[in-house]
Design an enzyme around this catalytic site. Structure first.
Site, PDB file in Angstrom:
ATOM      1  N   ASP A  79       3.725 -19.413  -2.841  1.00  0.00           N
ATOM      2  CA  ASP A  79       4.206 -18.096  -3.260  1.00  0.00           C
ATOM      3  C   ASP A  79       3.240 -16.970  -3.226  1.00  0.00           C
ATOM      4  O   ASP A  79       1.992 -17.039  -3.105  1.00  0.00           O
ATOM      5  CB  ASP A  79       4.417 -18.396  -4.693  1.00  0.00           C
ATOM      6  CG  ASP A  79       5.366 -17.310  -5.237  1.00  0.00           C
ATOM      7  OD1 ASP A  79       5.962 -16.373  -4.503  1.00  0.00           O
ATOM      8  OD2 ASP A  79       5.513 -17.007  -6.545  1.00  0.00           O
TER       9      ASP A  79
ATOM     10  N   HIS B  71       5.371 -12.531   5.243  1.00  0.00           N
ATOM     11  CA  HIS B  71       5.961 -14.178   5.645  1.00  0.00           C
ATOM     12  C   HIS B  71       5.447 -14.757   6.944  1.00  0.00           C
ATOM     13  O   HIS B  71       5.248 -15.862   6.847  1.00  0.00           O
ATOM     14  CB  HIS B  71       7.423 -14.121   5.703  1.00  0.00           C
ATOM     15  CG  HIS B  71       7.989 -13.807   4.477  1.00  0.00           C
ATOM     16  ND1 HIS B  71       7.805 -14.404   3.133  1.00  0.00           N
ATOM     17  CD2 HIS B  71       9.356 -13.147   4.251  1.00  0.00           C
ATOM     18  CE1 HIS B  71       8.763 -13.801   2.318  1.00  0.00           C
ATOM     19  NE2 HIS B  71       9.417 -13.183   2.653  1.00  0.00           N
TER      20      HIS B  71
ATOM     21  N   GLU C 236      17.501 -20.967  -4.528  1.00  0.00           N
ATOM     22  CA  GLU C 236      17.898 -19.432  -5.224  1.00  0.00           C
ATOM     23  C   GLU C 236      17.348 -18.479  -3.946  1.00  0.00           C
ATOM     24  O   GLU C 236      17.641 -17.441  -4.087  1.00  0.00           O
ATOM     25  CB  GLU C 236      17.003 -19.379  -6.334  1.00  0.00           C
ATOM     26  CG  GLU C 236      17.721 -20.115  -7.483  1.00  0.00           C
ATOM     27  CD  GLU C 236      17.271 -21.704  -7.655  1.00  0.00           C
ATOM     28  OE1 GLU C 236      16.270 -21.999  -6.852  1.00  0.00           O
ATOM     29  OE2 GLU C 236      18.084 -22.374  -8.195  1.00  0.00           O
TER      30      GLU C 236
ATOM     31  N   ARG D 298      18.341 -13.731  -1.720  1.00  0.00           N
ATOM     32  CA  ARG D 298      17.636 -12.599  -1.297  1.00  0.00           C
ATOM     33  C   ARG D 298      18.330 -11.716  -0.177  1.00  0.00           C
ATOM     34  O   ARG D 298      19.391 -12.211   0.255  1.00  0.00           O
ATOM     35  CB  ARG D 298      16.214 -13.109  -0.594  1.00  0.00           C
ATOM     36  CG  ARG D 298      15.419 -13.865  -1.635  1.00  0.00           C
ATOM     37  CD  ARG D 298      13.886 -14.029  -1.193  1.00  0.00           C
ATOM     38  NE  ARG D 298      12.864 -14.493  -2.395  1.00  0.00           N
ATOM     39  CZ  ARG D 298      11.769 -14.360  -2.141  1.00  0.00           C
ATOM     40  NH1 ARG D 298      10.989 -13.912  -1.062  1.00  0.00           N
ATOM     41  NH2 ARG D 298      11.323 -15.193  -3.081  1.00  0.00           N
TER      42      ARG D 298
ATOM     43  N   LEU E 100      -0.856 -38.143   8.486  1.00  0.00           N
ATOM     44  CA  LEU E 100      -0.228 -37.437   7.259  1.00  0.00           C
ATOM     45  C   LEU E 100       1.179 -37.181   7.373  1.00  0.00           C
ATOM     46  O   LEU E 100       1.950 -36.983   8.440  1.00  0.00           O
ATOM     47  CB  LEU E 100      -0.953 -35.856   7.499  1.00  0.00           C
ATOM     48  CG  LEU E 100      -0.383 -34.924   6.578  1.00  0.00           C
ATOM     49  CD1 LEU E 100      -0.985 -35.058   5.107  1.00  0.00           C
ATOM     50  CD2 LEU E 100      -0.801 -33.684   7.093  1.00  0.00           C
TER      51      LEU E 100
ATOM     52  N   LEU F 288       7.753 -23.588 -12.167  1.00  0.00           N
ATOM     53  CA  LEU F 288       7.926 -24.622 -11.180  1.00  0.00           C
ATOM     54  C   LEU F 288       9.038 -24.310 -10.247  1.00  0.00           C
ATOM     55  O   LEU F 288       9.228 -24.611  -9.335  1.00  0.00           O
ATOM     56  CB  LEU F 288       8.777 -25.923 -11.930  1.00  0.00           C
ATOM     57  CG  LEU F 288       8.403 -27.288 -11.380  1.00  0.00           C
ATOM     58  CD1 LEU F 288       6.926 -27.474 -10.968  1.00  0.00           C
ATOM     59  CD2 LEU F 288       8.548 -28.243 -12.684  1.00  0.00           C
ATOM     60  N   SER F 289      10.011 -23.050 -10.715  1.00  0.00           N
ATOM     61  CA  SER F 289      11.060 -22.639  -9.823  1.00  0.00           C
ATOM     62  C   SER F 289      11.682 -23.563  -9.139  1.00  0.00           C
ATOM     63  O   SER F 289      12.070 -23.520  -7.852  1.00  0.00           O
ATOM     64  CB  SER F 289      10.563 -21.657  -8.742  1.00  0.00           C
ATOM     65  OG  SER F 289       9.762 -20.485  -9.491  1.00  0.00           O
TER      66      SER F 289
HETATM   67  C1  IPE Z   1       9.316 -20.280  -5.387  1.00  0.00           C
HETATM   68  O1  IPE Z   1       8.857 -18.802  -4.904  1.00  0.00           O
HETATM   69  C2  IPE Z   1       9.793 -20.911  -4.016  1.00  0.00           C
HETATM   70  C3  IPE Z   1       9.094 -20.962  -2.850  1.00  0.00           C
HETATM   71  C4  IPE Z   1       7.638 -20.839  -2.934  1.00  0.00           C
HETATM   72  C5  IPE Z   1       9.805 -21.401  -1.601  1.00  0.00           C
HETATM   73  P1  IPE Z   1       9.761 -17.802  -5.660  1.00  0.00           P
HETATM   74  O2  IPE Z   1       9.086 -16.580  -5.373  1.00  0.00           O
HETATM   75  O3  IPE Z   1      11.307 -17.887  -4.883  1.00  0.00           O
HETATM   76  O4  IPE Z   1       9.924 -18.262  -7.150  1.00  0.00           O
HETATM   77  P2  IPE Z   1      10.445 -17.164  -8.411  1.00  0.00           P
HETATM   78  O5  IPE Z   1      11.652 -16.338  -8.035  1.00  0.00           O
HETATM   79  O6  IPE Z   1       9.012 -16.079  -8.718  1.00  0.00           O
HETATM   80  O7  IPE Z   1      10.441 -18.048  -9.305  1.00  0.00           O
HETATM   81  C1  IPE Z   2       6.971 -16.869  -0.983  1.00  0.00           C
HETATM   82  O1  IPE Z   2       6.621 -15.562  -1.159  1.00  0.00           O
HETATM   83  C2  IPE Z   2       7.726 -17.094   0.228  1.00  0.00           C
HETATM   84  C3  IPE Z   2       9.247 -17.599  -0.213  1.00  0.00           C
HETATM   85  C4  IPE Z   2       9.706 -17.724  -1.484  1.00  0.00           C
HETATM   86  C5  IPE Z   2      10.221 -17.816   0.747  1.00  0.00           C
HETATM   87  P1  IPE Z   2       7.299 -14.491  -1.759  1.00  0.00           P
HETATM   88  O2  IPE Z   2       8.256 -13.815  -0.873  1.00  0.00           O
HETATM   89  O3  IPE Z   2       8.250 -14.998  -2.857  1.00  0.00           O
HETATM   90  O4  IPE Z   2       6.330 -13.523  -2.257  1.00  0.00           O
HETATM   91  P2  IPE Z   2       6.338 -12.466  -3.533  1.00  0.00           P
HETATM   92  O5  IPE Z   2       6.453 -13.535  -4.772  1.00  0.00           O
HETATM   93  O6  IPE Z   2       7.194 -11.638  -3.808  1.00  0.00           O
HETATM   94  O7  IPE Z   2       5.034 -12.182  -3.648  1.00  0.00           O
HETATM   95 MG    MG Z   3       7.691 -15.179  -5.146  1.00  0.00          MG
END
Ligand code: IPE
Ligand code: IPE
Ligand code: MG
Length: 247
Positions: free
Chosen positions: A26, A43, A73, A77, A137, A201-202
């Site tokens: 994240d 990304h 979820e 986006r 791995l 944990l999302s």
């Molecule tokens: C969790 O991150 C999912 C991934 C890292 C793939 P999110 O950024 O989507 O989670 P929330 O929305 O902060 O809970």
């Molecule tokens: C994690 O980074 C990637 C995915 C969830 C796909 P984010 O895009 O959630 O980055 P933040 O949480 O907005 O910083």
């Molecule tokens: Mg995020």
């Protein structure tokens, strides 16, 4: 003490390296914001950090590495971000699978595959087939993955088998339930790391995380390194895992 309880207590006390590490990758968006670049670039940098995690896992004798790449979820986006992420995934599969195959990495994907586009699904199947005999791995990518969906699908599957007379309702135990999950045959994660400072944990591996150790790091995912991985393993070794047994 029963033999079973004795077997559990010898497991406690830490010291050994984790066999299975799972990472909630994240913070790409916040990294982009801090660097004044697009989320898309964030990304891309995040995808580069995956290499660090793989190297870290191999260097520390980790056998299973699960990476949370896209949640159920995350489909909510904005369309252009989802398109970006899928494009990145395509590129990753095209570019990295040859390297993974050469390095002895077995690739597996968990999650709702029918939500993915046909070409991506095809690339995943090819990559899994091509690397299935590798044992250095096992890299598990959680893609279009949601724990609630996984648990719901498992319940559906078991209910259908009961309705068809293949099993009795009373045959459903922790073992059969585990076997109905995407992670069938994979060990539970010993250590779950989440970057970016969020402490949740999302919708990730809720069943499998029953006795996992958690480590929440302030590092944003694009800044993750193999050294950070090694430090996480050291921290894990100091944890006292009890599994409900007496200390
Ligand atoms: C969790 O991150 C999912 C991934 C890292 C793939 P999110 O950024 O989507 O989670 P929330 O929305 O902060 O809970
Ligand atoms: C994690 O980074 C990637 C995915 C969830 C796909 P984010 O895009 O959630 O980055 P933040 O949480 O907005 O910083
Ligand atoms: Mg995020």
């Amino acid at each position: 003490m029963s033999a079973e309880a004795a077997a559990v207590s010898t497991d406690t006390g830490g010291a050994s390296a984790p066999s299975h590490v799972a990472i909630i990758m994240d913070g790409n968006g916040r990294w982009a914001q801090q660097h004044g670049v697009s989320r898309s670039k964030g990304h891309r940098k995040g995808a580069d950090a995956v290499r660090e995690a793989i190297e870290g896992a191999v260097e520390n004798g980790v056998e299973f590495l699960t990476l949370y790449a896209f949640s159920t979820e995350n489909w909510n986006r904005p369309e252009d971000e989802v398109r970006d992420l899928m494009g990145l995934l395509r590129m990753y599969l095209k570019k990295e699978v040859r390297t993974l195959a050469k390095e002895g990495v077995r690739l597996q994907v968990i999650g709702r595959r029918d939500a993915l586009s046909d070409d991506i699904r095809q690339m995943i199947e090819d990559a899994e087939r091509r690397t299935e005999h590798n044992r250095r791995l096992t890299l598990i990518i959680a893609l279009s993955y949601g724990s609630r969906e996984e648990l719901t699908l498992a319940a559906q599957n078991l209910a259908q088998r009961v309705a068809a007379g293949e099993i009795n309702a009373s045959d459903i135990d922790e073992k059969t339930f585990s076997a109905a999950l995407y992670t069938n045959k994979l060990p539970d994660p010993d250590l779950i790391i989440r970057t970016s400072g969020e402490q949740r944990l999302s919708n990730f591996l809720m069943w499998q995380a029953a006795y996992s150790e958690f480590l929440f790091l302030p590092t944003l995912w694009p800044d993750f390194t193999r050294q950070i991985f090694a430090e996480a393993v050291e921290e894990f070794k100091n944890r006292d895992r009890r599994y409900g047994a007496r200390p």
